[in-house]
Design an enzyme around this catalytic site. Structure first.
Site, PDB file in Angstrom:
ATOM      1  N   ASN A  36     -66.437-101.671 -20.594  1.00  0.00           N
ATOM      2  CA  ASN A  36     -66.124-103.103 -20.514  1.00  0.00           C
ATOM      3  C   ASN A  36     -67.244-103.869 -19.814  1.00  0.00           C
ATOM      4  OD1 ASN A  36     -63.515-102.638 -21.598  1.00  0.00           O
ATOM      5  ND2 ASN A  36     -62.828-101.951 -19.591  1.00  0.00           N
ATOM      6  N   HIS A 124     -50.828-106.217 -21.750  1.00  0.00           N
ATOM      7  CA  HIS A 124     -51.314-104.965 -21.170  1.00  0.00           C
ATOM      8  C   HIS A 124     -50.213-104.239 -20.384  1.00  0.00           C
ATOM      9  CE1 HIS A 124     -53.834-102.560 -18.317  1.00  0.00           C
ATOM     10  NE2 HIS A 124     -54.493-102.352 -19.434  1.00  0.00           N
ATOM     11  N   HIS A 201     -60.392-109.799 -20.000  1.00  0.00           N
ATOM     12  CA  HIS A 201     -61.479-109.652 -20.973  1.00  0.00           C
ATOM     13  C   HIS A 201     -62.140-110.984 -21.325  1.00  0.00           C
ATOM     14  CE1 HIS A 201     -60.389-105.445 -21.479  1.00  0.00           C
ATOM     15  NE2 HIS A 201     -59.141-105.869 -21.358  1.00  0.00           N
TER      16      HIS A 201
HETATM   17  N1  PMP Z   1     -55.288-106.488 -17.609  1.00  0.00           N
HETATM   18  C1  PMP Z   1     -55.861-106.158 -18.770  1.00  0.00           C
HETATM   19  C2  PMP Z   1     -55.645-107.030 -19.954  1.00  0.00           C
HETATM   20  C3  PMP Z   1     -56.646-105.011 -18.856  1.00  0.00           C
HETATM   21  O1  PMP Z   1     -57.216-104.674 -20.017  1.00  0.00           O
HETATM   22  C4  PMP Z   1     -56.822-104.208 -17.710  1.00  0.00           C
HETATM   23  C5  PMP Z   1     -57.687-102.954 -17.696  1.00  0.00           C
HETATM   24  N2  PMP Z   1     -57.959-102.351 -18.857  1.00  0.00           N
HETATM   25  C6  PMP Z   1     -56.178-104.576 -16.535  1.00  0.00           C
HETATM   26  C7  PMP Z   1     -55.436-105.728 -16.510  1.00  0.00           C
HETATM   27  C8  PMP Z   1     -56.281-103.738 -15.295  1.00  0.00           C
HETATM   28  O2  PMP Z   1     -57.426-104.059 -14.594  1.00  0.00           O
HETATM   29  P1  PMP Z   1     -58.087-102.986 -13.619  1.00  0.00           P
HETATM   30  O3  PMP Z   1     -58.893-102.072 -14.467  1.00  0.00           O
HETATM   31  O4  PMP Z   1     -58.913-103.810 -12.678  1.00  0.00           O
HETATM   32  O5  PMP Z   1     -56.969-102.282 -12.919  1.00  0.00           O
END
Ligand code: PMP
Length: 376
Positions: A36, A124, A201
């Site tokens: 990412n 998510h 994102h």
């Molecule tokens: N929200 C979304 C939409 C995500 O894609 C992600 C991680 N893939 C997260 C929250 C979680 O973030 P973090 O990796 O900082 O825990």
């Protein structure tokens, strides 16, 4: 059944369904299309070295050694929160250990007995867990279908003190985007509607200053809870919310994944501040990233495969799990590291390759990627 027999049987079932996950080692010598690191900052040695060159004092510490409510509210944490609030034009900001912490904790802290959650079908997992923990009533609307959200609001909103609509600006698996103008317009018709937007994102990638899609669409003032993560385009770690000051105070008092965890190390917070300050000047990277996203999505569509992407995340849906695994292997032998995404991360029958583009990609590698895709 014996405990370990049951575990082994579960693993065997996953293997049979081509769904067994293992931890892949970081690819060497392959073009990475699975991270990412959208702006390519992780690979930007000059930026990193200029950060280290100016690093001094408390900002060099590698641990906060306690939670925020004990001694973890370091100067770097306070400065970052002030700078985030200033950048977004909000009253307040609060930083968390991760986006997962943020999304599992915020709702539980702010929801009341008469809160209804209205959530996009594809939000998510961290937000879904947050909804479960909050234990409030919730209803899902069809993915990115704000017409459906409106119907549900008409039906249910009046029965609750408030409705918290939870969605993402850029969806992590499809790369499609929420129509934020239409989303915020709902507020005019439903006065008890609050908006919770996950910009994981979108941050860094969209907006004139890289603050995300809400900035790009000029709707920052209408988002009640805007969550951004720092471990993706910003190439750091952690997450934040920008919001009203009273909401922040409630989180400080009530949010369990904020209270009961060690604060982020000053060195990480200092790096986040450094990157945040540099973000507005990265417009050229953002434009190039978006142009590559458009070209790759067009190439997927040219294969006759629907693709809703409108961002740097471009899925190529192949369907069966084993087809996704085979396609990933083909890209790997062509020099590209792209991982198959399978259920339960995505719905059954929609296994895909998820191309996660980065501004660090050279034109030559990008051109080759298009060729390999075309040949598949
Ligand atoms: N929200 C979304 C939409 C995500 O894609 C992600 C991680 N893939 C997260 C929250 C979680 O973030 P973090 O990796 O900082 O825990």
């Amino acid at each position: 059944m014996h405990f370990y027999d049951r575990l082994r049987e579960t693993l065997e079932g996953l293997r049979r369904g081509a769904c067994l996950r293992a931890l892949p080692s970081t690819p060497k010598g392959l073009v990475n299309l699975s991270s990412n690191d959208y702006l390519g900052l992780l690979e930007d040695e000059a930026l990193r070295e200029s950060f280290y060159a100016q690093l001094h004092g408390e900002a060099r510490l590698l641990s906060a050694a306690s939670s925020r409510l004990l001694t973890g509210s370091t100067e770097e944490a306070r400065l970052l929160e002030t700078e985030l609030a200033r950048a977004y034009g909000t009253e307040a900001a609060l930083v968390f250990g991760s986006g997962y912490h943020a999304n599992t904790g915020i709702l539980q802290a702010v929801a009341g007995p008469k809160t209804l959650v209205l959530a996009d079908k594809l939000i998510h997992a961290s937000m879904i867990d947050g909804i479960r923990l909050a234990g409030c009533d919730y209803v899902r609307f069809r993915h990115n279908d704000l017409g459906h959200a409106r119907v549900l609001l008409e039906r249910r909103a009046a029965d609750y003190d408030e409705v918290m609509l939870m969605t993402e600006s850029v969806f992590s698996m499809d790369g499609d985007r929420t129509d934020l103008k239409a989303l915020t317009a709902l507020k005019a018709d439903f006065p008890n509607l609050l908006l919770y937007l996950d910009e994981a994102h979108g941050v860094g990638v969209f907006g004139p200053n890289g603050l995300g899609c809400a900035e790009a669409e000029g709707v920052l003032g209408d988002i009640d809870i805007l969550v951004g993560t720092l471990g993706k385009a910003l190439s750091s770690t952690g997450a934040y919310v920008v919001c009203r000051a009273d909401l922040r105070d409630i989180l400080v008092n009530r949010m369990r994944p904020f209270i009961f965890t060690t604060a982020l190390p000053p060195v990480n917070l200092a790096w986040t501040r450094f990157v945040l300050a540099a973000l507005p000047a990265m417009a050229a990277r953002r434009e190039r990233l978006q142009s590559m996203g458009r070209r790759l999505a067009d190439a997927v569509r040219a294969k006759g495969v629907p693709c809703a992407s409108a961002s740097q995340i471009v899925p190529w849906t192949v369907g069966p799990n084993d087809a996704a695994v085979a396609a990933a292997a083909a890209f790997r032998s062509a020099g590209f590291y792209v991982l198959p995404i399978r259920p339960p991360t995505v719905p059954e029958g929609t296994a895909r390759l998820r191309f996660s583009l980065t501004a660090a990609l050279t034109e030559a590698d990008f051109g080759r990627l298009l060729e390999v895709l075309e040949a598949q």
